[in-house]
Enzyme design. Structure first.
Site, mmCIF file in Angstrom:
data_model
loop_
_atom_site.group_PDB
_atom_site.id
_atom_site.type_symbol
_atom_site.label_atom_id
_atom_site.label_comp_id
_atom_site.label_asym_id
_atom_site.label_seq_id
_atom_site.Cartn_x
_atom_site.Cartn_y
_atom_site.Cartn_z
ATOM 1 N N THR A 1 9.763 2.274 -46.994
ATOM 2 C CA THR A 1 8.304 2.225 -47.090
ATOM 3 C C THR A 1 7.695 1.757 -45.777
ATOM 4 O OG1 THR A 1 8.491 1.707 -49.450
ATOM 5 C CG2 THR A 1 6.358 1.301 -48.413
ATOM 6 N N PHE B 1 4.768 -4.889 -51.230
ATOM 7 C CA PHE B 1 5.425 -3.768 -50.562
ATOM 8 C C PHE B 1 6.927 -3.815 -50.739
ATOM 9 C CE2 PHE B 1 1.524 -4.211 -48.148
ATOM 10 C CZ PHE B 1 1.149 -2.905 -47.878
ATOM 11 N N ASP B 2 7.506 -2.666 -51.049
ATOM 12 C CA ASP B 2 8.910 -2.447 -50.748
ATOM 13 C C ASP B 2 9.009 -2.370 -49.224
ATOM 14 O OD1 ASP B 2 11.681 -1.404 -50.948
ATOM 15 O OD2 ASP B 2 10.719 0.423 -50.220
ATOM 16 N N CYS B 3 10.142 -2.712 -48.663
ATOM 17 C CA CYS B 3 10.274 -2.707 -47.204
ATOM 18 C C CYS B 3 10.981 -1.469 -46.674
ATOM 19 C CB CYS B 3 11.016 -3.963 -46.739
ATOM 20 S SG CYS B 3 11.172 -4.053 -44.936
ATOM 21 N N LYS C 1 16.076 -4.626 -57.521
ATOM 22 C CA LYS C 1 15.205 -3.624 -58.122
ATOM 23 C C LYS C 1 16.050 -2.389 -58.436
ATOM 24 C CE LYS C 1 12.612 -3.451 -54.468
ATOM 25 N NZ LYS C 1 11.569 -3.024 -53.518
#
Length: 233
Positions: free
Chosen positions: A17, A12-14, A153
């Site tokens: 998201t 997961f991206d945090c 990223k």
């Protein structure tokens, strides 16, 4: 249709998201700008934030995310002709401890945890994510931050570090994220399946999906939907 039975780990991206970072950002920058006689609407603030953040994260050398956020505030000052105070420069980073999950996040993570390993891949510092981890209320199997990767990223480096630590075949890992730019394109380029969490219509405008490499395997409006689909028989 995505077959969730093939996956053993969800990455997961945090922020954006799992955590409502837009309200977190606006809660700091809107009053800060107004205090300096700068009245921008929400979309303008978020677009400028994204522009400044991306510029700083693409720099020739890694700087911690706390410093990125400090320089973002400085760039707002430069753009609109004011000098932020020391407290204002630190205000974005200091506010992260108060940023809350989306309403559906916690229950969805608890449901998904019953079936999958859960992993974070986030453009943040270790100490800043520690605040968010308390709000998320689940134990993650791995946490990969920009501070650990020494890159941000959409760099391949962050995902490669995650893949190495997860130690599963690529076809058993599913990456879940709200940002096509930061996450979906890079994850797919490495051979990962992806889920785009398209929580807001504005994200659809900002995350133009054009090339085949940027097409997610699945699009959902929220994590509640993802949890329901993953549990369906």
């Amino acid at each position: 249709m995505t077959d969730f039975n093939q996956y053993k780990a969800l990455t997961f991206d945090c922020y954006g998201t799992l955590i409502d970072w837009e309200n977190g950002i606006l809660g700091v920058l809107k009053p800060l700008l107004l205090a300096h006689n700068t009245n921008l609407d929400d979309a303008q603030i978020l677009e400028l934030f994204a522009e400044f953040e991306a510029e700083l994260e693409k720099g020739d050398y890694y700087i911690k995310y706390r410093e990125v956020l400090k320089r973002v505030v400085q760039k707002f000052g430069e753009r609109f002709g004011f000098e932020p105070t020391a407290d204002e420069l630190n205000s974005l980073a200091d506010s992260i401890q108060h940023w809350l999950p989306f309403p559906d996040t916690i229950e969805a993570l608890k449901t998904l945890k019953q079936k999958f390993k859960l992993v974070i891949i986030s453009n943040v510092d270790d100490d800043l994510f520690a605040f968010s981890a308390k709000h998320l209320q689940v134990e993650f199997d791995q946490i990969i931050t920009a501070e650990q990767a020494k890159s941000y990223k959409p760099s391949l480096n962050n995902f490669r570090l995650a893949i190495e630590r997860i130690d599963l075949p690529l076809d058993q890992i599913l990456h879940v994220a709200a940002s096509v730019y930061h996450d979906i394109v890079t994850a797919k380029s490495l051979g990962l399946s992806t889920v785009w969490v398209n929580r807001r219509a504005v994200q659809k405008r900002l995350n133009t999906i054009g090339s085949a490499i940027s097409q997610p395997n699945l699009e959902v409006p929220d994590l509640k939907t993802l949890a329901a689909l993953s549990s369906a028989k």
